[in-house]
Design a protein around this motif. Structure first.
Motif, short mmCIF file in Angstrom:
data_model
loop_
_atom_site.label_atom_id
_atom_site.label_comp_id
_atom_site.label_asym_id
_atom_site.label_seq_id
_atom_site.Cartn_x
_atom_site.Cartn_y
_atom_site.Cartn_z
N PHE A 1 0.89 -1.18 -0.15
CA PHE A 1 -0.06 -0.04 0.13
C PHE A 1 0.87 1.21 -0.03
O PHE A 1 0.64 2.25 -0.73
N ILE A 2 2.16 1.45 0.86
CA ILE A 2 2.76 2.61 1.10
C ILE A 2 3.53 2.69 -0.42
O ILE A 2 3.35 3.89 -1.08
N LYS A 3 3.90 1.67 -1.01
CA LYS A 3 4.52 1.71 -2.32
C LYS A 3 3.76 2.24 -3.38
O LYS A 3 4.01 3.02 -4.41
N ARG A 4 2.39 1.79 -3.46
CA ARG A 4 1.54 2.09 -4.36
C ARG A 4 1.06 3.69 -4.21
O ARG A 4 0.48 4.33 -5.07
#
Ligand code: SF4
Ligand code: SF4
Lengths: 322, 384, 159
Positions: free
Chosen positions: B214-217
């Motif tokens: 989620f963070i990367k996205r």
């Protein structure tokens, strides 16, 4: 009729039946597990706890028309589902379900399986290309790129097992795990194999080719009826194959506590292990968001490949020393 | 067949497919039926491979002429329509509309009614954010969080249903108060919900906030700089995600909001992740507001005296409230009588959407979906 | 936030993924929260606002409507039609037609609130589905009479 041919025919029928059965079990499992993870009852209506639901679904799909979109390449469009389904049945022929339960025993059975599973990519390519749909095409491109890059860490991790056993025969590999499972000495290879397996079978979080929220349904957007269900069957069959290789390579195959079933005891343990792994796959799918396409590639090239190479190197050195 | 082909050309004439500026580019229609446009929004994407060159939102598929309807009926008769623009958070819309007439006609509202309004509006805001978190994660391919947030959402909807009588398109506020009083059961259930929600944050954080995928996205995706936010008139959590602490509840306080102690969460980078965090923290702030409001809840009447047949004075008047998606303004021009001459509704999602073409240039398709999801667009509100 | 480094990122990521798996496996074994509608049904709050319904007055054995037409006037969607006629020997008009076009009703409650006699209330009916629009053109008098035959249900509907 020569007995060998008869045996082959029976085996072929059994394999195809098992592919369907497997899709049903997995479909049921997936829907039940996802439901309970999300705290719903899931399938409940057809049969006790909905066990017959998948049969009904299958009948529905058979009854549906395969709509061939206008402007598509009709021959390829029809060919793709078959192309995807046929090769994924073949690995079952060499899978060692138990000590005596293997249809054909080949010395290169591992290579045979790997070769067969990679044909699926071509089927997806054909399906996406023939559909004449931009979303399908996206799914296809992603799928091909993904499958090609994830093949590398997958093979590298398998190679480190091969270095230890020096055989490509699945029975041979199982026999080599006499005292301990290879997951104990090759945990990294197992993790890498499993992650690549997720990507190979287009499972979430690597389900780029069919990313619903972006590509509606990816490469099979245009497929309906049996066309769709062939892809569905192929996906589940591939999942089974990937997990059974993992079981053979890392979890000791059919080995387990002996049960009073003679030489066929193995099938129980084999299935238990395979479906255990499949459960993990399902569990993972219903936990994570989808990764982005370029991140998927970055992860492969930045982490998986270097780590699997390092693992292979260390294994090679250790095998040489010992 | 001839005919069919002819019709096809006529149809495709509507698409700008003939004047693609670059021959390597092509158009992709996202919507009006697409899993991630959440309603009937169509985005026409000029694409270069998987990169979006120029996204153009095409509106109007859900247009219902709400503003025109307001000019045609008794102003009280427009009340139920207000709940049908932003169906995910209808009470602030109710609030803005009744408050507009209270300001225009100088009607007093009993203190208890104002407290009830604030409590229910904040509950509605929480519900809306629940829905958003789920839908955003759904856009990014995670199917489970939406069921968890809906579990929480159902708790609030039950509470709201008990007092307003409906679950989604509320028509609960009245000029001079609200149409039904809250009781001890409501207070009790709301307190129980606050406790429950605080515990549930743990699951949200573990499953979503801290998740590497989620963070990367979302990190660094769809960055709206404060300058860009100002240029487009972006509001609400999207604006606050860009680091501008503007909230109508603080900057232009209405109702009894000045009585409460709460903060405005702001983001640092203006990316999708910040917008997510702002909304998550806003749930906590709303819980704080509700808690204080329940503590201070005065006794008294819940519906003040409002004349049954109300005539508006001539003139104009506007009222802004902080809806779940940002600043909502009703602007009314009255020529006397009881039918408005013109009612303009300035909805937050519209301006938030208008930033999309600039924001998403050069993005990957997947990022566009995530960035659009982080805007929290409600299409019937944009189209009205 | 981004400079965790190569191994830091790996560590952080793996940890966050395992935490996520832990959450879902725990939820897997917790009881389900949904009900299997229509086999089971949730209890519905008595304050639920369904379509409008005439209130049954147990004392007079009928409804209190005086055919003033206020409700029909207040309705923003023009979906109420009220008609009555003066029968001989009676002081007030008596109700002959009270129809609700539920396809247009916005459930706003204006009618219920404006009625001077409290003759209208919301029903608890949420299980409504039909094959034609006409099925939603309700004749409220008829509905009242139907409920009247089951006095208990009428009392519950009246709230
Ligand atoms: S609830 Fe509103 S729309 Fe429905 S009949 Fe009553 S006044 Fe008309
Ligand atoms: S407002 Fe009440 S009394 Fe008047 S017609 Fe309507 S239901 Fe009857």
């Amino acid at each position: 009729m020569p007995p060998e041919l008869l045996r082959m025919i029976i085996a072929a029928v059994l394999v195809v039946a098992f592919v369907f059965l497997n899709a049903m079990i997995l479909g049921y499992m997936e829907r039940k597990v996802s439901a309970h993870i999300q705290r719903r009852p899931g399938l409940m209506e057809v049969g006790p706890h909905g066990v017959l639901q998948l049969i009904v679904d299958g009948l529905k799909l058979i009854g549906k028309q395969l709509v061939v979109p206008e402007g598509s390449n009709k021959f390829l469009f029809r060919l793709a589902p078959v192309l995807s389904f046929a090769p994924c049945v073949l690995p079952f022929v060499v899978l060692p379900f138990a000590r005596k339960l293997q249809i054909v025993s080949m010395d290169i059975s591992l290579i045979f399986i790997l070769a067969m599973t990679s044909i699926n990519v071509i089927a997806i390519l054909v399906a996406g290309w023939a559909s004449n749909n931009k979303y399908s095409l996206f799914g296809t491109f992603r799928s091909v790129a993904q499958a090609v890059s994830y093949e590398i860490p997958m093979l590298l991790s398998i190679l480190s097992i091969i270095l230890i056993t020096s055989t490509f025969s699945l029975q041979g590999i199982i026999a080599a795990q006499k005292y301990y499972w290879f997951i104990l000495i090759q945990p990294l290879a197992f993790i890498i194999y499993f992650i690549s397996g997720l990507a190979e079978t287009n499972r979430a979080p690597f389900d780029m080719p069919e990313a619903e929220s972006e590509l509606t349904a990816g490469f099979h957007t245009e497929y309906s009826g049996m066309g769709f269900s062939f892809f569905f069957l192929a996906e589940y069959a591939n999942m089974f194959t990937v997990c059974s290789i993992a079981t053979v390579l890392f979890l000791g195959g059919w080995k387990g506590i002996p049960l009073p079933l003679g030489d066929y005891t193995g099938i129980f343990w084999f299935m238990l292990k395979v479906y255990g792994l499949l459960f993990v796959m399902i569990w993972v799918r219903w936990t994570y968001p989808r990764v982005r396409f370029d991140q998927l590639m970055t992860f492969c090239w930045k982490y998986l490949i270097p780590f699997s190479l390092a693992n292979l190197l260390i294994t090679a050195v250790l095998v040489k020393l010992i | 067949m001839e005919n069919l082909a002819e019709n096809r050309t006529a149809y495709t004439d509507l698409e700008p497919a003939t004047d693609i500026p670059n021959e390597n580019h092509y158009y992709l229609n996202m919507g009006p039926q697409h899993p991630s446009t959440h309603g009937v929004l169509r985005v026409l994407l000029e694409m270069d491979g998987e990169y979006v060159v120029d996204p153009q939102p095409v509106l109007g598929y859900g247009h219902r002429m709400q503003e025109k309807m307001a000019e045609h009926k008794n102003w009280m008769a427009f009340m139920p329509n207000t709940g049908r623009m932003d169906y995910a958070a209808a009470l602030p819309y109710n609030h803005g509309y009744v408050a507009l007439f209270e300001r225009l006609c100088g009607i007093e509202v009993p203190a208890r009614a104002e407290y009830i309004r604030v409590i229910t509006s904040e509950l509605n805001r929480i519900v809306s954010h629940h829905l958003w978190i789920g839908a955003m994660l759904l856009d990014m391919g995670a199917f489970t969080p939406i069921l968890y947030t809906f579990d929480d959402r159902e708790q609030v909807l039950d509470i709201l249903e008990d007092v307003t009588g409906s679950r989604l398109t509320y028509c609960y506020f009245r000029v001079g108060g609200v149409c039904k009083d809250i009781d001890d059961k409501f207070v009790e259930k709301t307190r129980a919900f606050i406790k429950r929600q605080r515990e549930r944050f743990d699951i949200y954080n573990k499953l979503v906030t801290g998740n590497i995928i989620f963070i990367k996205r979302t990190e660094g995706v769809g960055v709206i700089s404060p300058d860009m936010a100002r240029r487009y008139g972006v509001t609400g959590p999207v604006l606050r995600g860009s680091g501008i602490a503007y909230d109508v509840r603080k900057n232009e306080p209405y109702s009894v909001y000045p009585n409460f102690d709460f903060e405005i969460p702001v983001g640092r980078n203006g990316d999708s992740y910040d917008r997510y965090m702002v909304r998550l923290l806003e749930i906590e702030q709303s819980l704080r507001i509700i808690e204080q409001a329940l503590d201070q809840l005065p006794e008294g009447s819940f519906l003040g005296k409002a004349p049954k047949k109300m005539k508006m004075p001539t003139g104009d008047c506007s009222f802004s409230v902080e809806a779940a998606r940002g600043e909502l303004t009703y602007y009314l021009v009255s020529g006397g009588g009881d039918i408005p001459y013109r009612l303009k509704i300035r909805v937050p999602s519209y301006s938030n959407l208008s930033v999309l073409p600039e924001l998403c240039q050069g993005m990957l398709l997947s990022d566009l979906v995530a960035a659009m999801g982080s805007m929290d667009l409600v299409i019937p509100e944009i189209d009205r | 936030m981004n400079n965790r480094g190569y191994f830091g990122e790996l560590w952080f990521g793996a940890k966050s993924l395992l935490i996520g798996l832990n959450v879902t496996i725990k939820e897997l074994f917790r009881p389900i929260v949904t009900v299997q509608y229509p086999r089971e049904e949730c209890e519905i709050t008595p304050n639920y606002r369904g379509h409008v319904e005439l209130v049954f007055n147990t004392e007079t054995g009928g409804c209190d409507c005086i055919v003033c037409g206020m409700c029909a006037k207040a309705c923003p969607s023009d979906c109420l039609v009220v008609k009555g006629e003066k029968k001989e020997g009676e002081k007030r008009k008596s109700l002959t037609l009270f129809s609700l076009d539920f396809t247009k009703c916005s459930l706003c409650g204006s009618c219920v609130e404006t009625c001077p006699k409290g003759a209208l209330d919301y029903s608890q009916d949420y299980n409504i589905a039909g094959f034609t629009r006409e099925e939603f053109h309700y004749d409220l008098i008829e509905r009242l009479e139907r409920r009247h035959q089951q006095p208990l249900a009428a009392a519950a509907g009246g709230n």
